[in-house]
Design a protein around this motif. Structure first.
Motif, PDB file in Angstrom:
ATOM      1  N   PRO A  55      -7.130  -2.110  -1.865  1.00  0.00           N
ATOM      2  CA  PRO A  55      -6.525  -0.828  -1.459  1.00  0.00           C
ATOM      3  C   PRO A  55      -7.559   0.237  -1.121  1.00  0.00           C
ATOM      4  O   PRO A  55      -7.364   1.041  -0.213  1.00  0.00           O
ATOM      5  N   ILE A  92      -7.722   2.021   2.591  1.00  0.00           N
ATOM      6  CA  ILE A  92      -7.629   3.464   2.845  1.00  0.00           C
ATOM      7  C   ILE A  92      -8.773   3.918   3.741  1.00  0.00           C
ATOM      8  O   ILE A  92      -8.574   4.682   4.696  1.00  0.00           O
ATOM      9  N   ASP A  95      -2.506  12.917   5.158  1.00  0.00           N
ATOM     10  CA  ASP A  95      -1.704  12.025   4.331  1.00  0.00           C
ATOM     11  C   ASP A  95      -0.451  12.718   3.816  1.00  0.00           C
ATOM     12  O   ASP A  95       0.596  12.082   3.639  1.00  0.00           O
ATOM     13  N   VAL A 139       0.574   6.109  -1.175  1.00  0.00           N
ATOM     14  CA  VAL A 139      -0.655   5.925  -1.951  1.00  0.00           C
ATOM     15  C   VAL A 139      -0.414   6.226  -3.420  1.00  0.00           C
ATOM     16  O   VAL A 139      -0.913   5.533  -4.319  1.00  0.00           O
ATOM     17  N   THR A 175       0.875   3.402  -5.563  1.00  0.00           N
ATOM     18  CA  THR A 175      -0.003   2.249  -5.766  1.00  0.00           C
ATOM     19  C   THR A 175      -0.854   2.452  -7.017  1.00  0.00           C
ATOM     20  O   THR A 175      -1.007   3.578  -7.504  1.00  0.00           O
ATOM     21  N   TYR A 189      -9.287   7.005  -4.708  1.00  0.00           N
ATOM     22  CA  TYR A 189      -8.693   7.570  -3.496  1.00  0.00           C
ATOM     23  C   TYR A 189      -9.585   8.651  -2.906  1.00  0.00           C
ATOM     24  O   TYR A 189      -9.843   8.667  -1.688  1.00  0.00           O
ATOM     25  N   ARG A 215      -2.244  14.297  -6.747  1.00  0.00           N
ATOM     26  CA  ARG A 215      -1.723  12.950  -6.440  1.00  0.00           C
ATOM     27  C   ARG A 215      -0.382  13.028  -5.709  1.00  0.00           C
ATOM     28  O   ARG A 215       0.547  12.284  -5.962  1.00  0.00           O
TER      29      ARG A 215
END
Length: 515
Positions: free
Chosen positions: A3, A7, A87, A96, A99, A106, A282
């Motif tokens: 992941p 990204i 995003d 995201v 996940t 991230y 987040r």
């Protein structure tokens, strides 16, 4: 790990496939071409007193590394500081967030994607510097080591820190783009004025170019047998009246402490990401709406009157552009925070009371730049709000909608500049007054041109910032509002640029509507 890499890959691909990236890359090639002037050019980029270096590998490598470090430290932030925002806008952030990837991974992915984008521009500048060496060199041999060393120790750590700061500012001030832009500019200015006094202080130089500048100064002091401070300029200096002398520059013997410090700056950037990851939202962004209901309203239901359709006034068709103009002007006026109008009011007052020269050369470009968040999306807000399908079906969308958008933005800029315009007209300086009007047209048409071409606002924000910065530093070739002395064809050139930008904008929008 997958992941994390996904990204980075998706973010990089999304950016490099955009028109704005291609335009920025082309602009970087053009700017890199000017980092080392051709032998007969009437300007210099790095000049130590009356001296410039012979065009050997060391001079080309170090000068282009320094200029690219400053160039990307200045505008690189504005190129990459919207990764998290994208995003949020595209709702990818919510995916995201679902996940197992951590906040730190991230944010690190965003830093690395920013770094790769800036690194691609550095690679273009690096190749351009080698090409220029082949064209301009004074018969010196090509030494690849003299090109690679300054880029590795100066430019690459600098752009990594810029990539980190772009993420930090987005996490801390995500909803306030103006604070991000203005705050970073002041931070950049503070870091640039840092002056090391001893050799150990070079380790604290964020952008890493002060040690090279010190080596330039020491070389000239040895040549001139002088211990006095040398007058040195870094940037574009035009039409210097002094006779240019040449000296041979053979590179810098970087001390081990400086090399270690460049690695420590990178580790510091990673440490900052570890720290701010604890405060990353987040993508849990909730819009709190304060609903105040009195006890009486809660107990007593609202009574609605019966609506009789026959009593309603009949709809009247109005093809006038005036209602659209009023709406667009209100949208511009109300955009952003209300407290920004306090700053705008101070700028308007300064235009009225400061000397005309200072008002024209300094206050006006800053005041107009403060409207960048209003101007940057005059032709793209419909796309961002996903209402462009609706607006494109309106009656004469180009003649009415686009014209009203442009006219309202021009009216806003002229209202802000009105105190200076009145003073110039009273002083019978009609040429400067006309230049300000043409300048307002040029800014708006330029914003519309880049918005329609790139489908975004970032490119205009970056270029407008660069133009404003150049004007504030007194470089007259970027003067679009008549603040400096120009030839008789100055207004003609402004008119030509206006015609080009508005014509291309109209033709491009017409082509979009016909598809």
């Amino acid at each position: 790990m997958k992941p994390f890499l996904t990204i980075i890959k998706s973010d990089v691909l999304q950016r490099i496939r955009s028109y704005s990236y291609l335009i920025t890359l082309c602009a970087s090639v053009a700017i890199a071409y000017t980092f080392v002037p051709e032998p007969n050019a009437n300007y210099s980029t790095i000049r130590i007193s009356d001296y410039v270096g012979y065009y050997n590998s060391a001079w080309f490598g170090y000068v282009t590394a320094i200029m690219s470090s400053i160039f990307l430290a200045l505008i690189g932030f504005y190129l990459v500081n919207s990764g998290i925002k994208k995003d949020i806008d595209t709702r990818v952030g919510q995916i995201v967030a679902s996940t197992p990837i951590s906040n730190f991974k991230y944010l690190c992915a965003k830093v690395l994607s920013n770094f790769i984008i800036l690194l691609s521009i550095v690679a273009v500048i690096f190749i351009m510097s080698i090409i220029l060496f082949m064209l301009y060199n004074d018969g010196y041999p090509f030494e690849l080591f003299q090109f690679i060393t300054p880029y590795i120790l100066i430019t690459i750590p600098s752009i990594f820190l810029v990539s980190v700061l772009a993420v930090v500012f987005e996490v801390c001030f995500g909803k306030h783009s103006v604070i991000q832009n203005v705050g970073y500019f002041f931070l950049f200015s503070m870091l640039m004025v840092f002056t090391p006094e001893t050799e150990s202080d070079f380790s604290f130089d964020t952008f890493g170019n002060k040690i090279v500048i010190a080596e330039f100064n020491n070389t000239i002091k040895k040549i001139t047998n002088s211990e006095e401070d040398i007058n040195m300029s870094v940037g574009y200096v035009f039409n210097s009246s002094n006779v240019t002398k040449k000296f041979e520059f053979s590179g810098v013997d970087f001390p081990l402490s400086f090399i270690i410090s460049r690695l420590l700056w990178i580790l510091l950037g990673i440490g900052i990401i570890v720290f701010i990851s604890k405060f990353f939202h987040r993508f849990d962004i909730k819009k709190h709406k304060s609903v105040k209901k009195s006890t009486l309203e809660a107990k007593q239901p609202k009574l609605f009157k019966e609506v009789v359709l026959s009593n309603l006034p009949k709809a009247q068709i109005n093809y006038s552009i005036l209602p659209l103009f009023k709406t667009e002007f209100k949208l511009l006026f109300r955009k952003g925070k209300k407290w920004l109008w306090i700053i705008n009011g101070i700028g308007i007052a300064l235009l009225a009371f400061l000397p005309i020269k200072i008002s024209h050369q300094m206050v006006l470009p800053i005041l107009w730049f403060l409207q960048v968040h209003r101007l940057s999306d005059i032709t793209t807000k419909a796309f961002r709000s996903n209402v462009h399908y609706f607006t494109n079906t309106a009656f004469k969308p180009i003649q009415r909608q686009l014209v009203s958008q442009l006219a309202s933005a021009i009216a806003l800029l002229l209202i802000l500049a009105s105190p200076l315009l009145i003073r110039l007209i009273v002083a019978l300086d009609f040429t400067s007054a006309i230049a300000i009007i043409f300048g307002a047209l040029l800014v708006v048409f330029f914003a519309a041109f880049l918005g329609i071409l790139s489908k975004g606002k970032k490119l205009f924000e970056v270029l407008f910032f660069m133009i404003t910065y150049i004007n504030i530093n007194g470089i007259s070739f970027a003067d679009y509002f008549g603040a400096f002395q120009h030839g008789s064809l100055y207004l003609v050139w402004l008119s030509v640029l206006n015609i080009i930008f508005i014509s291309v904008s109209f033709l491009k929008r017409k082509h979009e509507l016909e598809q």
